[in-house]
Enzyme design. Structure first.
Site, PDB file in Angstrom:
ATOM      1  N   GLN A  74       0.839  -1.209   0.000  1.00  0.00           N
ATOM      2  CA  GLN A  74       0.000   0.000   0.000  1.00  0.00           C
ATOM      3  C   GLN A  74       0.873   1.258   0.000  1.00  0.00           C
ATOM      4  OE1 GLN A  74      -3.149   0.906  -0.367  1.00  0.00           O
ATOM      5  NE2 GLN A  74      -3.859  -1.175  -0.728  1.00  0.00           N
ATOM      6  N   SER A  75       1.898   1.283  -0.824  1.00  0.00           N
ATOM      7  CA  SER A  75       2.813   2.426  -0.837  1.00  0.00           C
ATOM      8  C   SER A  75       2.151   3.689  -1.387  1.00  0.00           C
ATOM      9  CB  SER A  75       4.026   2.059  -1.701  1.00  0.00           C
ATOM     10  OG  SER A  75       4.729   3.209  -2.078  1.00  0.00           O
TER      11      SER A  75
END
Ligand SMILES: Cc1ncc(COP(=O)(O)O)c(C=O)c1O
Length: 336
Positions: A74-75
């Site tokens: 989930q960067s």
């Protein structure tokens, strides 16, 4: 600032300056201000827009045809790089931990929407070394295929990326002047270290010009930064040099990282972080996340409680973003 950052190639990607909002009183009586870097605009905002202005400026100047970067599943950095590529007409490749989900949510959903290609490594969340090796391998492949990639390390935390936060420091000081305050401290969340190093570079240059400067306190939310990796002083010095300053303006004692708020690991929620998310939402309408800004804000509140900042002094929290992760399974604190 000398030559301000004008000699470095810069892609205009962020909506700047971001607002500086006055908040309520912190425990111990210091006044809270929030620098809204969650509102940098690009691809739903966040701190990476500032770094990407200089990273993408360098990419375009080098004639790159694609952007390649890497991050946790989930960067936020990957999502914003995807948006930057969309704005600039560059193909984007993202190397991500974990496996491709059946249904993309949060940052992955947005990266898909921005047209990026996501390459899942199947690796654990914070096995950064493995992810970097995968980035290098993909860079070779893309080069061989003629895609001419500009390859960006995790978090965009190179001296080029950190210049964005040196500029942000100056922007913030000018806003504080305009608001008639001289803050005691600037607090922010730190993970790959580029935001911190950039702020320290800007601070050192500002101090060197005779200005009073606040302390910069980084709240570490990843094991690396909490153990001194990367070397923030070195990164700040390299950043100063790139801007055209003298690297000796950065003092090693300028680096202050509080490692007490990460909890068990990167990405593992904490009680204090969840309490901070609720408090910020209910006192300022600010949306923090469980991986980054919630823990950073919790750190600031905890440090305020310890009495470090005098009553009546001003403390600025830089809200570095991260809100898309709220819309993922387990991304928000349990309802209360
Ligand atoms: C929302 C958010 N806050 C803070 C950070 C930390 O910034 P840096 O990687 O420059 O330390 C990141 C990125 O890792 C982020 O996505």
């Amino acid at each position: 600032m000398p030559r301000v950052f004008g000699h470095l190639p810069r892609a205009r990607l962020a909506t700047l300056p971001t607002p500086l909002e006055r908040g309520s009183e912190l425990p111990g009586g210091a006044r809270l201000w929030v620098k809204r870097d969650d509102l940098t605009g690009l691809g739903m905002g966040g701190n990476k827009a500032r770094k990407l202005e200089f990273l993408c400026g360098a990419a375009v100047a080098k004639g790159a045809r694609s952007l390649l970067t890497v991050g946790a599943a989930q960067s936020n950095h990957c999502r914003m790089t995807a948006a930057a590529g969309a704005v600039l007409g560059l193909e984007v490749h993202l190397v991500l931990s974990g496996d491709r989900p059946e249904t993309a949510t949060g940052n992955q959903l947005l990266s898909t929407l921005f047209g990026a290609q996501q390459h899942f490594t199947g690796s654990e969340e914070s096995h950064w070394g493995e992810l970097e090796i995968a980035r290098e391998a993909l860079a070779d492949e893309l080069r061989a295929a003629g895609a001419e990639p500009y390859s960006i390390p995790i978090g965009g935390s190179t001296p080029v990326g950190a210049v964005g936060y040196a500029a942000a420091f100056v922007e913030l000081m000018q806003q504080c002047d305009a608001a008639g305050i001289s803050p005691t401290a600037i607090v922010h969340t730190s993970s790959s270290g580029g935001t911190h190093a950039g702020l320290l570079a800007g601070r050192a240059l500002w101090r060197d010009r005779g200005h009073h400067v606040p302390e910069v306190l980084a709240i570490g939310v990843a094991k690396g930064v909490n153990m001194g990796m990367p070397d923030i002083a070195d990164l700040a010095r390299d950043t100063v040099e790139l801007i055209g300053g003298d690297r000796s303006v950065v003092d090693r004692a300028d680096v202050r990282v509080d490692p007490n708020w990460m909890g068990d690991d990167y990405g593992v929620p904490t009680r204090a972080g969840d309490a901070a998310i609720r408090w910020a939402a209910r006192h300022g309408g600010w949306v923090l996340d469980r991986v980054y800004s919630g823990k950073g804000f919790a750190g600031m509140v905890g440090v305020a409680e310890s009495g470090r900042w005098p009553a009546g002094s001003d403390v600025v929290f830089i809200h570095t973003g991260g809100s898309p992760a709220i819309f993922t399974p387990g991304g928000a604190p349990p309802e209360r």
